[in-house]
Design an enzyme around this catalytic site. Structure first.
Site, PDB file in Angstrom:
ATOM      1  N   ASP A 135      -3.824 -10.364  12.505  1.00  0.00           N
ATOM      2  CA  ASP A 135      -4.321  -9.057  12.936  1.00  0.00           C
ATOM      3  C   ASP A 135      -3.454  -8.598  14.104  1.00  0.00           C
ATOM      4  O   ASP A 135      -3.636  -9.046  15.246  1.00  0.00           O
ATOM      5  CB  ASP A 135      -5.789  -9.166  13.346  1.00  0.00           C
ATOM      6  CG  ASP A 135      -6.433  -7.811  13.563  1.00  0.00           C
ATOM      7  OD1 ASP A 135      -5.752  -6.918  14.096  1.00  0.00           O
ATOM      8  OD2 ASP A 135      -7.609  -7.653  13.204  1.00  0.00           O
ATOM      9  N   ILE A 136      -2.506  -7.740  13.833  1.00  0.00           N
ATOM     10  CA  ILE A 136      -1.516  -7.352  14.838  1.00  0.00           C
ATOM     11  C   ILE A 136      -2.151  -6.570  15.967  1.00  0.00           C
ATOM     12  O   ILE A 136      -1.893  -6.827  17.150  1.00  0.00           O
ATOM     13  CB  ILE A 136      -0.377  -6.559  14.169  1.00  0.00           C
ATOM     14  CG1 ILE A 136       0.361  -7.458  13.182  1.00  0.00           C
ATOM     15  CG2 ILE A 136       0.579  -5.997  15.220  1.00  0.00           C
ATOM     16  CD1 ILE A 136       1.391  -6.747  12.328  1.00  0.00           C
ATOM     17  N   PHE A 179      -4.890   2.688  14.687  1.00  0.00           N
ATOM     18  CA  PHE A 179      -5.176   3.670  13.643  1.00  0.00           C
ATOM     19  C   PHE A 179      -6.074   3.026  12.600  1.00  0.00           C
ATOM     20  O   PHE A 179      -5.945   1.830  12.314  1.00  0.00           O
ATOM     21  CB  PHE A 179      -3.883   4.154  12.979  1.00  0.00           C
ATOM     22  CG  PHE A 179      -3.251   5.340  13.668  1.00  0.00           C
ATOM     23  CD1 PHE A 179      -3.174   6.573  13.039  1.00  0.00           C
ATOM     24  CD2 PHE A 179      -2.749   5.221  14.955  1.00  0.00           C
ATOM     25  CE1 PHE A 179      -2.609   7.666  13.668  1.00  0.00           C
ATOM     26  CE2 PHE A 179      -2.171   6.302  15.599  1.00  0.00           C
ATOM     27  CZ  PHE A 179      -2.101   7.530  14.949  1.00  0.00           C
ATOM     28  N   ASN A 187       0.849  -1.189   0.000  1.00  0.00           N
ATOM     29  CA  ASN A 187       0.000   0.000   0.000  1.00  0.00           C
ATOM     30  C   ASN A 187       0.886   1.240   0.000  1.00  0.00           C
ATOM     31  O   ASN A 187       2.119   1.142  -0.025  1.00  0.00           O
ATOM     32  CB  ASN A 187      -0.957  -0.024   1.197  1.00  0.00           C
ATOM     33  CG  ASN A 187      -0.207  -0.167   2.507  1.00  0.00           C
ATOM     34  OD1 ASN A 187       0.507   0.740   2.930  1.00  0.00           O
ATOM     35  ND2 ASN A 187      -0.353  -1.333   3.160  1.00  0.00           N
TER      36      ASN A 187
END
Length: 401
Positions: free
Chosen positions: A302-303, A320, A206
């Protein structure tokens, strides 16, 4: 306003005092320059005056309109005296209380802390006379930074090289800001993108630049926190006082985060790729005229949720959310789904990735607070102010133990 009296000694490393001045000025420090006669052989007074916006002082008996003697006034009107570079000669004169020029007279007259940054040839540094001077100065409370080990202008290698200006800056910062509100807090910040390979040359990623996360890491470190920055591939300098762990994939980022536990604070700004290739091709996927290949994807860890559910969960977890539609609704749902304490939401439709500014909303259990557009460094400062308040009011905080 904090003030530093900078005495520049006459060594080849004197030119690096100019870089130190630039760094201190960026910190908002007022720098008053003093030069020895020997220093003028290496840098010009005009250079120091241009960088400090202050007059260079170099004469012991210069005319003064002060009611006090000039060197006494200089010695008293500062928060810290810094000698950079401190040559063998200057250290010896300090140790023996000589006061035959402005620099040594100031050093003898001041009652404020003194920090010296030695720089000289390795044989001069290791000479018993210099080491005796060093021992005497330390016994009198003079603080010393360096020297480093490395190659020197004379061609020799060993101890005696001036410490890096940014390291000297950090030491000075600690002197001028003894109260570090987040001292003792262990913080983890994730930043940048993750990169998920498809084959040896292609990947999924990204547009995250990492700028917001790096700004937060720097703001935390400046307030005394012990900061580990787990960063995806970005081309940003490491903030002062921050330890960076470089990773590429989401799996590597999760492993690095778990390795950093236990911690007190986690700020997850990284734009973690949601998916990765189920199978990475060993060779480049070729275009052969047939139908394009079908990519089979699998979900990445999923950290943020993993840190929230860990048995060693940090006291404060901040996530965030980069959203493009229904920003507040999606971000509010994400906070509850992930289990984080606070969530910072931003709309990324208008070029936020890579930009210098950001417009965010802070969501917690009490509601939503909208912040106006501001530079990402200012977003970091405002967020870290909230972090300070949290730990100040938390009875279990290391600061209150």
């Amino acid at each position: 306003m904090r003030r530093v009296l900078l005495i520049v000694g006459g060594g080849i490393a004197a030119y690096r005092a100019l870089e130190l001045v630039r760094l201190l000025r960026a910190d908002g420090v007022v720098v008053t320059p003093v030069m020895t006669e020997a220093a003028k052989a290496f840098v010009t007074p005009l250079s120091l005056e241009a960088l400090t916006s202050e007059k260079v002082h170099d004469a012991l008996f210069a005319p003064t309109q002060e009611s006090e003697i000039g060197h006494i006034a200089l010695a008293r009107s500062t928060d810290l005296v810094v000698v950079c570079p401190a040559t063998a000669d200057l250290m010896a004169r300090m140790a023996h209380g000589l006061a035959d020029d402005l620099a040594t007279t100031l050093l003898l007259a001041t009652t404020t802390p003194i920090l010296i940054a030695p720089s000289m040839n390795v044989r001069m540094w290791e000479h018993p006379a210099t080491q005796a001077s060093l021992t005497l100065l330390k016994a009198r409370g003079v603080h010393v930074v360096g020297p480093d080990v490395g190659a020197m202008a004379c061609g020799e290698t060993g101890p005696g090289r001036l410490s890096q200006p940014d390291h000297i800056q950090r030491v000075i910062r600690d002197f001028l800001n003894p109260f570090r509100p987040l001292r003792g807090i262990r913080a983890l910040v994730t930043a940048g993108p993750t990169v998920e390979p498809l084959d040896p040359v292609r990947f999924i990623s990204n547009h995250s630049s990492g700028r917001q996360g790096y700004a937060i890491a720097g703001a935390l470190a400046a307030r005394g926190a012990d900061v580990t920055l787990v960063s995806g591939p970005v081309s940003l300098p490491v903030p002062d006082g921050v330890t960076r762990l470089s990773v590429t994939t989401a799996q590597e980022m999760l492993a690095a985060c778990e390795e950093a536990l236990p911690i007190d604070l986690a700020v997850c700004t990284a734009a973690v790729s949601d998916w990765r290739a189920k199978k990475v091709a060993s060779g480049k996927i070729k275009k052969n005229g047939d139908a394009p290949p079908v990519l089979e994807l699998t979900e990445n860890p999923d950290i943020l949720a993993s840190l929230c559910r860990n048995t060693r969960r940090p006291a404060l977890v901040i996530g965030f959310a980069a959203e493009t539609d229904d920003v507040l609704e999606n971000a509010t749902a994400k906070r509850l789904r992930k289990g984080c304490d606070w969530l910072v939401a931003n709309d990324v439709r208008n070029g936020v990735f890579g930009a210098a500014s950001n417009t965010v909303s802070l969501i917690d259990s009490h509601g939503t607070e909208h912040w106006p557009e501001m530079d990402k460094t200012d977003v970091a400062e405002k967020l870290v102010e909230r972090v300070e308040a949290f730990f100040r009011n938390d009875p279990a905080s290391p600061q209150n133990g």
